[in-house]
Design a protein around this motif. Structure first.
Motif, PDB file in Angstrom:
ATOM      1  N   LEU A 295       0.859  -1.187   0.000  1.00  0.00           N
ATOM      2  CA  LEU A 295       0.000   0.000   0.000  1.00  0.00           C
ATOM      3  C   LEU A 295       0.895   1.236   0.000  1.00  0.00           C
ATOM      4  O   LEU A 295       1.885   1.288   0.733  1.00  0.00           O
ATOM      5  N   PRO A 296       0.601   2.238  -0.809  1.00  0.00           N
ATOM      6  CA  PRO A 296       1.431   3.446  -0.824  1.00  0.00           C
ATOM      7  C   PRO A 296       1.579   4.039   0.567  1.00  0.00           C
ATOM      8  O   PRO A 296       0.614   4.076   1.344  1.00  0.00           O
ATOM      9  N   ALA A 318     -11.953  -1.416   0.199  1.00  0.00           N
ATOM     10  CA  ALA A 318     -12.129  -0.040  -0.266  1.00  0.00           C
ATOM     11  C   ALA A 318     -10.850   0.764  -0.073  1.00  0.00           C
ATOM     12  O   ALA A 318     -10.469   1.570  -0.937  1.00  0.00           O
ATOM     13  N   ILE A 319     -10.158   0.561   1.044  1.00  0.00           N
ATOM     14  CA  ILE A 319      -8.883   1.251   1.278  1.00  0.00           C
ATOM     15  C   ILE A 319      -7.874   0.864   0.213  1.00  0.00           C
ATOM     16  O   ILE A 319      -7.188   1.713  -0.369  1.00  0.00           O
ATOM     17  N   GLY A 324      -4.815   3.017  -4.639  1.00  0.00           N
ATOM     18  CA  GLY A 324      -4.100   2.764  -5.887  1.00  0.00           C
ATOM     19  C   GLY A 324      -4.086   3.979  -6.787  1.00  0.00           C
ATOM     20  O   GLY A 324      -4.922   4.866  -6.695  1.00  0.00           O
ATOM     21  N   SER A 325      -3.096   4.008  -7.676  1.00  0.00           N
ATOM     22  CA  SER A 325      -2.949   5.114  -8.619  1.00  0.00           C
ATOM     23  C   SER A 325      -2.266   4.622  -9.875  1.00  0.00           C
ATOM     24  O   SER A 325      -1.300   3.855  -9.812  1.00  0.00           O
ATOM     25  N   ALA A 326      -2.761   5.074 -11.005  1.00  0.00           N
ATOM     26  CA  ALA A 326      -2.114   4.720 -12.275  1.00  0.00           C
ATOM     27  C   ALA A 326      -0.714   5.303 -12.361  1.00  0.00           C
ATOM     28  O   ALA A 326       0.145   4.805 -13.084  1.00  0.00           O
ATOM     29  N   ASP A 327      -0.472   6.385 -11.613  1.00  0.00           N
ATOM     30  CA  ASP A 327       0.843   7.018 -11.635  1.00  0.00           C
ATOM     31  C   ASP A 327       1.841   6.299 -10.739  1.00  0.00           C
ATOM     32  O   ASP A 327       3.052   6.535 -10.829  1.00  0.00           O
ATOM     33  N   GLY A 328       1.354   5.442  -9.864  1.00  0.00           N
ATOM     34  CA  GLY A 328       2.230   4.705  -8.957  1.00  0.00           C
ATOM     35  C   GLY A 328       1.937   3.223  -9.029  1.00  0.00           C
ATOM     36  O   GLY A 328       1.166   2.694  -8.223  1.00  0.00           O
ATOM     37  N   PRO A 329       2.504   2.503 -10.003  1.00  0.00           N
ATOM     38  CA  PRO A 329       2.197   1.090 -10.182  1.00  0.00           C
ATOM     39  C   PRO A 329       2.579   0.265  -8.961  1.00  0.00           C
ATOM     40  O   PRO A 329       3.544   0.565  -8.263  1.00  0.00           O
ATOM     41  N   VAL A 330       1.794  -0.780  -8.696  1.00  0.00           N
ATOM     42  CA  VAL A 330       2.059  -1.668  -7.568  1.00  0.00           C
ATOM     43  C   VAL A 330       3.345  -2.441  -7.830  1.00  0.00           C
ATOM     44  O   VAL A 330       3.556  -2.985  -8.908  1.00  0.00           O
ATOM     45  N   ARG A 331       4.209  -2.510  -6.814  1.00  0.00           N
ATOM     46  CA  ARG A 331       5.503  -3.173  -6.951  1.00  0.00           C
ATOM     47  C   ARG A 331       5.682  -4.323  -5.964  1.00  0.00           C
ATOM     48  O   ARG A 331       6.769  -4.876  -5.837  1.00  0.00           O
ATOM     49  N   ASP A 332       4.627  -4.672  -5.251  1.00  0.00           N
ATOM     50  CA  ASP A 332       4.740  -5.738  -4.262  1.00  0.00           C
ATOM     51  C   ASP A 332       3.353  -6.294  -3.969  1.00  0.00           C
ATOM     52  O   ASP A 332       2.338  -5.716  -4.370  1.00  0.00           O
ATOM     53  N   ASP A 333       3.334  -7.438  -3.277  1.00  0.00           N
ATOM     54  CA  ASP A 333       2.060  -7.936  -2.770  1.00  0.00           C
ATOM     55  C   ASP A 333       1.450  -6.883  -1.840  1.00  0.00           C
ATOM     56  O   ASP A 333       2.180  -6.100  -1.225  1.00  0.00           O
ATOM     57  N   THR A 334       0.141  -6.891  -1.731  1.00  0.00           N
ATOM     58  CA  THR A 334      -0.533  -5.896  -0.900  1.00  0.00           C
ATOM     59  C   THR A 334      -1.572  -6.578  -0.026  1.00  0.00           C
ATOM     60  O   THR A 334      -2.444  -7.292  -0.522  1.00  0.00           O
ATOM     61  N   CYS A 335      -1.471  -6.335   1.281  1.00  0.00           N
ATOM     62  CA  CYS A 335      -2.416  -6.893   2.233  1.00  0.00           C
ATOM     63  C   CYS A 335      -2.911  -5.781   3.146  1.00  0.00           C
ATOM     64  O   CYS A 335      -2.113  -4.984   3.652  1.00  0.00           O
TER      65      CYS A 335
END
Length: 348
Positions: A295-296, A318-319, A324-335
């Protein structure tokens, strides 16, 4: 290890993929044919709604603890997320026979709620989150100590396993919630977080700092993990928090949010000599969010009181979606996992 099916739903062919993934999840959870069929029906309805009403979205399917947390009886959890226009009147949409389409039989969300062990929908102009849990036997109304937990876990790049994990255990009037982030991602990271879950279920009656020390020994043979634990004693009205590594924690109370800080280190590799434990009052509007670094770091906590009153798994989803943001791609698993007061029946 945490097995997750993350299915993008942007055309009708993906409904078939959702059905197949749900059948596989039912087999992993040990559901019989009847309950697996119920899970498939709910998943099909949620996926179809994503296409009909939101222009697409994603369906995340994983295994979570049932109400008897620690009893080794997982349930199938279905989480549908979209960025569509939202549902104008959720209560009306849940009514049997309701439909916005002449082609629909109108059996949709009402049926999903009736055949699920737990079901919740939260919707706003930002989109809709639907969460269903299907286990071996519907258990609404089971005893609980005044609190509830839920979460959502999404692997990087739709991998088979997530290196993150969340779990909860009960002991008397207390519930302990954990988020573990195995170093890196993929199967070996999942082995580390999975070992943390197993150890939590063996020693969940202990206070957070003592559990972390047990986890450190259990994870020595793995990559190690960042781990945070929160134990809520409902009778005492107190939350105890302890963490090692970069698991984020935010506590809501009195209409504001505060950070709970973990200690630097790696459980299983570089464990601190002392583990600080934060003890804070648990208030009528308290809600705790634990999350991995997928999560950012600057995510904005929700400010909608209506959302915070929903089931923890729906709040977590929902959180995750809104951070999420198209400008900041996910780089890891997210929990993301949430601990809240129990205002309704259904979730553990």
């Amino acid at each position: 290890m945490t097995r997750v099916w993350d299915v993008p739903v942007h055309d009708s062919t993906r409904v078939r993929d959702v059905r197949a993934a749900t059948e596989a999840a039912g087999a992993h959870a040990g559901l019989d044919a009847l309950r697996t069929a119920a899970a498939v029906l709910v998943a099909t309805e949620l996926a179809t709604n994503l296409l009909k009403h939101a222009g697409g979205g994603r369906l995340v399917i994983d295994l979570v603890d049932g109400p008897g947390a620690g009893a080794g009886t997982p349930a199938v959890q279905l989480v549908a997320l979209d960025d569509g226009p939202g549902i104008r009147d959720v209560t009306e949409a849940m009514r049997d026979g309701y439909s916005t389409s002449e082609a629909s039989r109108g059996a949709g969300l009402g049926t999903c709620q009736r055949i699920s062990s737990a079901f919740d929908v939260c919707s706003s102009p930002r989109g809709t989150v639907s969460v269903a849990r299907i286990e071996q036997g519907v258990s609404r109304g089971s005893a609980r100590p005044g609190c509830r937990a839920g979460g959502v876990n999404i692997p990087l790049a739709r991998a088979e396993h997530s290196g993150d994990a969340w779990s909860c255990v009960r002991s008397g009037s207390a519930l302990t919630l954990m988020v573990a982030d195995g170093l890196g991602h993929g199967r070996k990271a999942a082995q580390a977080s999975g070992a943390a879950v197993d150890e939590l279920h063996r020693h969940g009656h202990l206070p957070p700092a003592a559990i972390l020390r047990r986890l450190h020994e259990a994870l020595r043979s793995t990559r190690g993990a960042a781990v945070a634990l929160a134990r809520l004693d409902v009778d005492a009205g107190e939350l105890s928090f302890a963490g090692v590594g970069n698991i984020g924690a935010r506590l809501h109370g009195d209409d504001s949010w505060e950070h709970l800080v973990s200690h630097p280190g790696i459980v299983g590799a570089q464990f601190p000599a002392t583990v600080p434990v934060h003890r804070v009052p648990w208030k009528p509007d308290s809600l705790l969010v634990l999350h991995s670094d997928g999560l950012p770091s600057r995510w904005a906590p929700p400010d909608d009181p209506a959302l915070l009153a929903h089931e923890p798994a729906a709040v977590a989803a929902a959180i995750l979606r809104d951070a999420g943001s198209a400008d900041g791609p996910v780089r890891d698993d997210t929990c993301v996992a949430v601990l809240a007061r129990d205002h309704s029946e259904g979730y553990p």
